[in-house]
Design a protein around this motif. Structure first.
Motif, PDB file in Angstrom:
ATOM      1  N   LEU A 129       0.869  -1.171   0.000  1.00 48.45           N
ATOM      2  CA  LEU A 129       0.000   0.000   0.000  1.00 48.45           C
ATOM      3  C   LEU A 129       0.906   1.221   0.000  1.00 48.45           C
ATOM      4  N   VAL A 130       0.757   2.079  -1.000  1.00 48.08           N
ATOM      5  CA  VAL A 130       1.601   3.258  -1.172  1.00 48.08           C
ATOM      6  C   VAL A 130       0.708   4.496  -1.107  1.00 48.08           C
ATOM      7  N   VAL A 131       1.006   5.394  -0.180  1.00 46.93           N
ATOM      8  CA  VAL A 131       0.187   6.593   0.023  1.00 46.93           C
ATOM      9  C   VAL A 131       1.078   7.833  -0.059  1.00 46.93           C
ATOM     10  N   GLY A 132       0.662   8.800  -0.875  1.00 47.09           N
ATOM     11  CA  GLY A 132       1.355  10.074  -0.959  1.00 47.09           C
ATOM     12  C   GLY A 132       0.380  11.209  -0.703  1.00 47.09           C
ATOM     13  N   ASN A 133       0.463  11.825   0.467  1.00 44.94           N
ATOM     14  CA  ASN A 133      -0.442  12.916   0.844  1.00 44.94           C
ATOM     15  C   ASN A 133       0.296  14.246   0.782  1.00 44.94           C
ATOM     16  N   ALA A 134      -0.207  15.165  -0.036  1.00 40.49           N
ATOM     17  CA  ALA A 134       0.478  16.433  -0.247  1.00 40.49           C
ATOM     18  C   ALA A 134      -0.385  17.652   0.037  1.00 40.49           C
ATOM     19  N   LYS A 135      -1.689  17.562  -0.217  1.00 38.47           N
ATOM     20  CA  LYS A 135      -2.558  18.748  -0.142  1.00 38.47           C
ATOM     21  C   LYS A 135      -3.264  18.812   1.207  1.00 38.47           C
ATOM     22  N   TYR A 136      -2.560  19.396   2.185  1.00 42.31           N
ATOM     23  CA  TYR A 136      -3.111  19.587   3.522  1.00 42.31           C
ATOM     24  C   TYR A 136      -3.608  21.030   3.636  1.00 42.31           C
ATOM     25  N   PRO A 137      -4.877  21.239   3.902  1.00 45.91           N
ATOM     26  CA  PRO A 137      -5.400  22.616   3.977  1.00 45.91           C
ATOM     27  C   PRO A 137      -4.709  23.476   5.016  1.00 45.91           C
ATOM     28  N   ASP A 138      -4.208  22.883   6.097  1.00 41.89           N
ATOM     29  CA  ASP A 138      -3.576  23.682   7.150  1.00 41.89           C
ATOM     30  C   ASP A 138      -2.153  24.103   6.811  1.00 41.89           C
ATOM     31  N   ALA A 139      -1.571  23.482   5.777  1.00 41.47           N
ATOM     32  CA  ALA A 139      -0.215  23.867   5.378  1.00 41.47           C
ATOM     33  C   ALA A 139      -0.257  25.106   4.494  1.00 41.47           C
ATOM     34  N   ASP A 140       0.858  25.834   4.474  1.00 44.99           N
ATOM     35  CA  ASP A 140       0.910  27.048   3.660  1.00 44.99           C
ATOM     36  C   ASP A 140       0.802  26.739   2.173  1.00 44.99           C
ATOM     37  N   ALA A 141       1.322  25.589   1.768  1.00 49.71           N
ATOM     38  CA  ALA A 141       1.293  25.195   0.358  1.00 49.71           C
ATOM     39  C   ALA A 141       1.350  23.669   0.298  1.00 49.71           C
ATOM     40  N   PRO A 142       0.901  23.073  -0.805  1.00 49.80           N
ATOM     41  CA  PRO A 142       1.010  21.620  -0.941  1.00 49.80           C
ATOM     42  C   PRO A 142       2.472  21.177  -0.890  1.00 49.80           C
ATOM     43  N   LEU A 143       2.708  20.003  -0.331  1.00 43.80           N
ATOM     44  CA  LEU A 143       4.046  19.436  -0.345  1.00 43.80           C
ATOM     45  C   LEU A 143       4.413  19.051  -1.778  1.00 43.80           C
ATOM     46  N   LYS A 144       5.675  19.239  -2.144  1.00 38.55           N
ATOM     47  CA  LYS A 144       6.085  18.987  -3.523  1.00 38.55           C
ATOM     48  C   LYS A 144       6.406  17.520  -3.798  1.00 38.55           C
ATOM     49  N   GLU A 145       6.836  16.814  -2.773  1.00 39.53           N
ATOM     50  CA  GLU A 145       7.447  15.514  -3.010  1.00 39.53           C
ATOM     51  C   GLU A 145       6.507  14.306  -2.963  1.00 39.53           C
ATOM     52  N   PRO A 146       5.523  14.240  -2.049  1.00 39.36           N
ATOM     53  CA  PRO A 146       4.851  12.964  -1.787  1.00 39.36           C
ATOM     54  C   PRO A 146       4.192  12.299  -2.984  1.00 39.36           C
ATOM     55  N   VAL A 147       3.507  13.047  -3.837  1.00 41.89           N
ATOM     56  CA  VAL A 147       2.784  12.404  -4.938  1.00 41.89           C
ATOM     57  C   VAL A 147       3.765  11.793  -5.938  1.00 41.89           C
ATOM     58  N   ASN A 148       4.779  12.556  -6.324  1.00 42.06           N
ATOM     59  CA  ASN A 148       5.778  12.012  -7.247  1.00 42.06           C
ATOM     60  C   ASN A 148       6.490  10.811  -6.641  1.00 42.06           C
ATOM     61  N   ASP A 149       6.859  10.930  -5.368  1.00 42.35           N
ATOM     62  CA  ASP A 149       7.552   9.822  -4.713  1.00 42.35           C
ATOM     63  C   ASP A 149       6.668   8.589  -4.634  1.00 42.35           C
ATOM     64  N   ALA A 150       5.389   8.763  -4.337  1.00 44.16           N
ATOM     65  CA  ALA A 150       4.479   7.621  -4.245  1.00 44.16           C
ATOM     66  C   ALA A 150       4.391   6.888  -5.576  1.00 44.16           C
ATOM     67  N   HIS A 151       4.303   7.627  -6.669  1.00 43.92           N
ATOM     68  CA  HIS A 151       4.228   6.984  -7.988  1.00 43.92           C
ATOM     69  C   HIS A 151       5.526   6.249  -8.318  1.00 43.92           C
ATOM     70  N   ASP A 152       6.657   6.855  -7.976  1.00 39.57           N
ATOM     71  CA  ASP A 152       7.936   6.204  -8.270  1.00 39.57           C
ATOM     72  C   ASP A 152       8.119   4.935  -7.443  1.00 39.57           C
ATOM     73  N   VAL A 153       7.765   5.003  -6.165  1.00 38.97           N
ATOM     74  CA  VAL A 153       7.880   3.823  -5.311  1.00 38.97           C
ATOM     75  C   VAL A 153       6.927   2.731  -5.785  1.00 38.97           C
ATOM     76  N   ALA A 154       5.708   3.099  -6.120  1.00 37.89           N
ATOM     77  CA  ALA A 154       4.734   2.116  -6.600  1.00 37.89           C
ATOM     78  C   ALA A 154       5.230   1.425  -7.864  1.00 37.89           C
ATOM     79  N   ASP A 155       5.776   2.198  -8.805  1.00 38.02           N
ATOM     80  CA  ASP A 155       6.284   1.601 -10.051  1.00 38.02           C
ATOM     81  C   ASP A 155       7.411   0.619  -9.773  1.00 38.02           C
ATOM     82  N   GLU A 156       8.313   0.998  -8.854  1.00 38.14           N
ATOM     83  CA  GLU A 156       9.428   0.104  -8.542  1.00 38.14           C
ATOM     84  C   GLU A 156       8.934  -1.175  -7.875  1.00 38.14           C
ATOM     85  N   LEU A 157       8.010  -1.053  -6.947  1.00 34.27           N
ATOM     86  CA  LEU A 157       7.508  -2.241  -6.253  1.00 34.27           C
ATOM     87  C   LEU A 157       6.776  -3.173  -7.208  1.00 34.27           C
ATOM     88  N   LYS A 158       6.091  -2.624  -8.180  1.00 37.61           N
ATOM     89  CA  LYS A 158       5.439  -3.472  -9.188  1.00 37.61           C
ATOM     90  C   LYS A 158       6.480  -4.278  -9.957  1.00 37.61           C
TER      91      LYS A 158
END
Length: 462
Positions: A30-59
């Protein structure tokens, strides 16, 4: 003291019997990348890209992967429900989470994007408890359990808390579990300007190396992150794996088991000589005359499996090293030392084996050779926190309190929540006359790990 800490944690948790061939089961992730937190000043840049890369490698590595990005609490719970429903006894299960993680009440929580957190109790209501997840996975029979959390970020809710909440907390996980955080306990790192995190870059690099055992893959990842960040980011690992598991099994013999780290050393603490130790209680030793204990060791399924591998190939360095770890965890120290001897005969620069033999020799009171092992491990890998911790224990047993304090200080600069170094420094400070400082270290260590006193007593240190 890599294997000691991991296996000691495993021993204080209720554990299931080891499955003889863990890698034979299905692989689920199970691979989860959470980036868009309303309480943060801006979305995180890394989690979504990292989640896709990790998922591809694990496949590519044979995992059946469920990936989710920007998941709410309900969506995360549904994703875990789907994962739990698949698990059969002996399966390999991996969790990767990137986003915000928060510790509360000395437990680690993964935070959904819609969490409403105004006070610390809200973390336990809206967050997903890592220990609970690992327990649920274990209860469904999974053999190998791996959790990789890139979540040691300064959370956007911290100014609402009155109590300390930075970074992630140690996890008490079931047997057969390997956990890695992208930063040290209770430490935070900033989201970089890059679209990918340093942790994931190094992780993917090492996962792709065939024939590495999972623990070695993560140790090499930690080394790469530490080196690339110039020691500003030092990932944390806890392991109770007793069976071999490789992300990318290969054919042929594994190469060098250890990637050496070339990082600037701490202030000099190396020892060349030991002063005679004061009289001390006898260290725990293996009772060779206890036939029932020997039979129990021989019947242990993990030891039987590893012994069979060694019989088929006496130069199986991974099996020798792993059996040494298991022997040491069961108090069969002389047998452990023999396996570490054979490991180092095959690879004299194996810093993990040098550290483990240093620690095991220290426990049985063979201090001069132990010192040589620790010094060599630290020569090969400066700032190796486990070897600093082991050498600190050695100096404590030898009565060289000044040097023990120096080693524990160096270890705690790298990992301020390393309980064994904190407790050991407390004892050394007390013995050096710094009673109040020593009492404070000991109290803090006991607050983090109530079993630390019994642990040190088992090494002959009171």
């Amino acid at each position: 003291m890599t294997f000691r800490l991991a296996l000691f944690l495993a021993a204080i948790v209720s554990v299931a019997s080891t499955v003889p061939s863990l890698a034979a089961g299905n692989r689920y992730a199970l691979v989860v990348g959470n980036a868009k937190y309303p309480d943060a000043d801006a979305p995180l840049k890394e989690p979504v890209n990292d989640a896709h890369d990790v998922a591809d490698e694990l496949k590519r590595d044979g995992f059946q992967v469920d990936i989710g990005v920007n998941l709410t609490g309900d969506a995360m719970r549904r994703a875990f429900g789907r994962l739990y429903a698949k698990i059969k006894p002996g399966d390999v299960v991996l969790l990767f989470f990137s986003g915000y993680g928060i510790q509360s009440n000395r437990q680690t929580f993964m935070i959904p994007v819609n969490a409403q957190i105004w006070q610390e109790s809200d973390v336990r209501r809206d967050g997903i408890n890592l220990e609970t997840v690992l327990g649920d996975i274990n209860n469904r029979g999974a053999g190998v359990k791996i959790a990789l959390l890139d979540a040691s970020r300064r959370n956007p809710y911290e100014r609402r808390f009155r109590s300390f909440s930075a970074g992630l907390a140690p996890v008490l996980a079931p047997n057969g579990t390997l956990v890695m955080y992208s930063a040290a306990l209770s430490s935070v790192i900033s989201d970089s300007s890059s679209d990918h995190s340093l942790f994931v870059q190094e992780l993917l690099k090492e996962i792709r190396v065939p024939n590495l055992m999972a623990e070695e893959t993560l140790n090499r990842t930690r080394a790469g992150v530490t080196r690339a960040s110039r020691e500003q980011q030092v990932p944390w690992i806890s392991s109770s794996l007793a069976e071999d598991f490789s992300f990318v099994p290969g054919s042929g013999t594994a190469g060098s088991r250890t990637q050496l780290v070339n990082v600037p050393p701490p202030p000099p603490t190396k020892l060349d000589t030991l002063t005679p130790p004061p009289p001390a209680a006898p260290a725990p030793t293996e009772n060779k005359s206890a036939a029932p204990a020997q039979v129990a060791l021989a019947d242990d399924p993990t030891i039987k499996s590893l012994t069979a591998k060694i019989a088929a190939n006496p130069d199986d360095i991974n099996a020798l090293y792993r059996r040494g770890q298991v022997y040491a965890s069961k108090g069969a120290y002389n047998l452990a030392i023999k396996d570490f001897d054979d490991t180092l005969r095959l690879n004299p620069k194996d810093v993990e084996a040098l550290n483990n033999r240093c620690w095991t020799r220290t426990v049985v009171g063979d201090l001069k050779p132990a010192l040589e092992d620790c010094n060599e491990a630290l020569r090969l890998r400066p700032n190796f926190v486990d070897a600093l911790d082991s050498r600190g224990l050695l100096n404590l047993k030898a009565g060289v309190n000044k040097n023990a304090i120096a080693d524990f200080d160096a270890a705690l600069r790298i990992n301020p929540r390393l309980t064994s170094s904190l407790y050991g420094r407390g004892l050394a400070r007390q013995r050096s006359g710094s009673i109040s400082q020593g009492n404070l270290d000991i109290a803090n260590a006991k607050a983090m790990d109530p079993n630390i006193v019994a642990e040190f007593e088992s090494y002959g240190v009171h």
